[in-house]
Each structure stands twice: as C-alpha cells, then as structure tokens.
Design an enzyme around this catalytic site. Structure first.
Site, mmCIF file in Angstrom:
data_model
loop_
_atom_site.group_PDB
_atom_site.id
_atom_site.type_symbol
_atom_site.label_atom_id
_atom_site.label_comp_id
_atom_site.label_asym_id
_atom_site.label_seq_id
_atom_site.Cartn_x
_atom_site.Cartn_y
_atom_site.Cartn_z
ATOM 1 N N GLY A 31 0.789 -1.223 0.000
ATOM 2 C CA GLY A 31 0.000 0.000 0.000
ATOM 3 C C GLY A 31 0.821 1.272 0.000
ATOM 4 O O GLY A 31 0.285 2.349 -0.214
ATOM 5 N N GLU A 32 2.133 1.161 0.226
ATOM 6 C CA GLU A 32 2.984 2.355 0.291
ATOM 7 C C GLU A 32 3.452 2.754 -1.103
ATOM 8 O O GLU A 32 3.921 1.921 -1.876
ATOM 9 C CB GLU A 32 4.187 2.085 1.190
ATOM 10 C CG GLU A 32 3.820 1.766 2.631
ATOM 11 C CD GLU A 32 5.043 1.424 3.455
ATOM 12 O OE1 GLU A 32 6.110 2.021 3.195
ATOM 13 O OE2 GLU A 32 4.945 0.553 4.329
ATOM 14 N N ALA A 33 3.350 4.038 -1.402
ATOM 15 C CA ALA A 33 3.677 4.529 -2.740
ATOM 16 C C ALA A 33 5.130 4.251 -3.117
ATOM 17 O O ALA A 33 5.421 3.914 -4.267
ATOM 18 C CB ALA A 33 3.390 6.023 -2.830
ATOM 19 N N ILE B 83 5.419 0.658 -4.158
ATOM 20 C CA ILE B 83 4.786 0.496 -5.474
ATOM 21 C C ILE B 83 5.703 1.059 -6.553
ATOM 22 O O ILE B 83 5.862 0.473 -7.627
ATOM 23 C CB ILE B 83 3.421 1.201 -5.512
ATOM 24 C CG1 ILE B 83 2.472 0.592 -4.479
ATOM 25 C CG2 ILE B 83 2.803 1.101 -6.898
ATOM 26 C CD1 ILE B 83 1.138 1.314 -4.363
#
Length: 310
Positions: free
Chosen positions: A143-145, A148
C-alpha cells in the site's frame, strides 16, 4: 601328481559368484520405495514449515529454506526463483512486502531480488495492462507509494526491454503503469460513488503529455480503460473469496454478505475472519492513499520533465 601347497583355482561357479559380488559392491544402491516416500514426505514437511515461517517473517522463512537446501539465500536470482516458484504457497502480501523493501535493506539485496524476479517473467507481445495483471498475480502490491514505485519501475523496465516498439522510454511505461494502478483502485473502490469515478476522458487527461513529452494514443488508453473497468486487477485468492461470498468484483454485491460468509467462518476460523474483515476496512484507506500518492508522484514527474525541457 605333485603334492605342492599352491592355491587351488576357483571353479566356474565360485568365480561367477565373486564377479557378481564385485559388481554389487561397485553399483550404487537402489533407493527403495519406502525411502522415496520418506524423502518426499520430509520435503513436503520442510516446504510447509518454510511457508509458515515465511508468512510470519519472510527472512526467517528464507533462512530455514536455505538450511534445508531449497534455496541459496545469498543469491538474489535464486531467491527470486524460489519466491516465484512458491507464489501459490506463500502469503502474497508478504511476498509483495519483501520485494518492495527499502533500497538500503541488506545492502540492496531485496532490490536485486526484485530485479531478478522481473527478469524471470516474459512479457513479449502482451498488451500493457495484461502484462501488469500477469506481473501482479504473483504477489499483493503493497500500500505504500514508495514500494509500489520500486516494484512498478522494475516492471516498466522489463516490459519496455521486451517490447521496444510500444513506449519511447521506460519512464513513459512506468507513469502509465502507475496510472493504471490508480484507475483500477478508483473504478473498483466501493467507497467511491459512480458519479465520482474516473472516466475515459479524465483518464486521458491524467496521462496527457507524459509519454516522453507527448500523449499516448487515445485508442490505447480507451482499450485499457475498458479492460480495467470490465475486469478488475486482483489476486485469484480475492476473486475466489468474492465468488464464495456471492459478491461481484468492485463491490456491486448489494446488501449481501461481506467477503467473509458464514462458510468462511466455518472453514477458516474466527482469527482468519477477523484478519479478512480488517483487510476490507483497510482497503478503502489504502486505496485513497494510493490515489493521493499517485497524483503527487505524477505532479512531481511532470514538473521534472518540464524543467528538463527548459
């Protein structure tokens, strides 16, 4: 005849027996069926224990698997092979977290594993969003940018290398990949009302001017939009859970049960159920955060591209 005390040469039968004994001693011993069964049973037990340890703490699982001879935990390429090979046995959220680890972790070891993982996959002649779907089928995207970012950069580089005529640069592929993740989250987040969901026009505007200073073909973006709208990018495990609960992808299941029906309670137990319910609650928060992080990342990249042109 003379009564000398020399050795009496063996007769034919004795010599044949000696030759057979020599051959038996030289030949490797055949593995019995019992030994083969025990070896396979021990291997299954080791694999099961490795999965349990990995799902609790990936580094511990890899260390245990290495002690059993299943993987070389010091070789990034072999760790990548092991993760891909066991993608249906390990918790895919843990695989994603491991692949997205910080660049500095263990001197960049996880990043080397991530790049080796990308090198295992063949994206030749695949449509861009279909390649993303295939890539993300092996793990749950964190979920962490920043995580990603690292994971999708590896994908974009691999895809561009294998499909050199699709994008002018790997950066263009990366930006569109990030946009597709954002589109998938937006279209299939049940918390976003229909009149607020992204449209083809807004998807095109979001990707305006980011294809090496130009635009992606409208037809390409339209086809991607329709495929993502009609078929959410998700893990098979999530699809199976929705099917079992009678819920349509994208949260259109009306007032029916959540992804955890009474059957799930029966088969998996309350602890599993609570974990899945917490995951459902966090889905909206993670989705909203991804959207905000993606928009921020795209703005930074556009500014950087503009400064580079000056």
């Amino acid at each position: 005849p003379g009564g000398g005390g020399g050795d009496v040469p063996p007769d034919g039968d004795e010599k044949k027996q000696d030759d057979d004994d020599d051959r038996d001693a030289a030949a490797p011993r055949k593995t019995t069926l019992v030994e083969m069964y025990d070896s396979k049973r021990r291997r299954r037990e080791e694999e099961s224990r490795a999965a349990l340890k990995f799902n609790q703490k990936p580094a511990a699982g890899l260390k245990y698997a290495a002690s059993c001879g299943h993987v070389d935990a010091d070789d990034p390429a072999d760790v990548a092979r092991y993760l891909h090979q066991n993608r249906d046995n390990f918790d895919k959220a843990q695989i994603g977290e491991y692949l997205g680890r910080e660049k500095e972790w263990m001197g960049g070891f996880a990043l080397r594993v991530l790049r080796s993982y990308g090198d295992l996959l063949d994206f030749r002649s695949m449509k861009f969003d279909e390649a993303i779907r295939y890539y993300l089928s092996g793990f749950r995207l964190p979920g962490e940018a920043q995580k990603i970012d690292r994971i999708m950069e590896v994908f974009a580089a691999r895809y561009t290398d294998q499909n050199p005529d699709v994008f002018p640069t790997a950066d263009s592929a990366f930006i569109l990949a990030f946009s597709i993740i954002m589109l998938n989250t937006d279209l299939h987040n049940p918390a976003i009302k229909e009149d607020r969901k992204m449209t083809i026009a807004s998807f095109q505007r979001m990707n305006s001017g980011v294809c090496d200073g130009g635009d992606f073909p409208d037809e390409m973006l339209e086809e991607i939009f329709h495929r993502i709208r009609d078929d959410q990018i998700s893990l098979k495990e999530d699809d199976d859970a929705r099917d079992a609960a009678g819920i349509k992808s994208g949260g259109d299941g009306g007032s029916g049960p959540s992804a955890l029906s009474s059957a799930s309670d029966f088969f998996f137990g309350s602890h599993y159920v609570e974990q899945e319910r917490a995951r459902e609650i966090n889905f909206q928060k993670e989705g909203d955060q991804i959207v905000r992080d993606t928009e921020s990342m795209l703005r930074r990249r556009r500014r950087a591209a503009g400064e580079g042109d000056q």
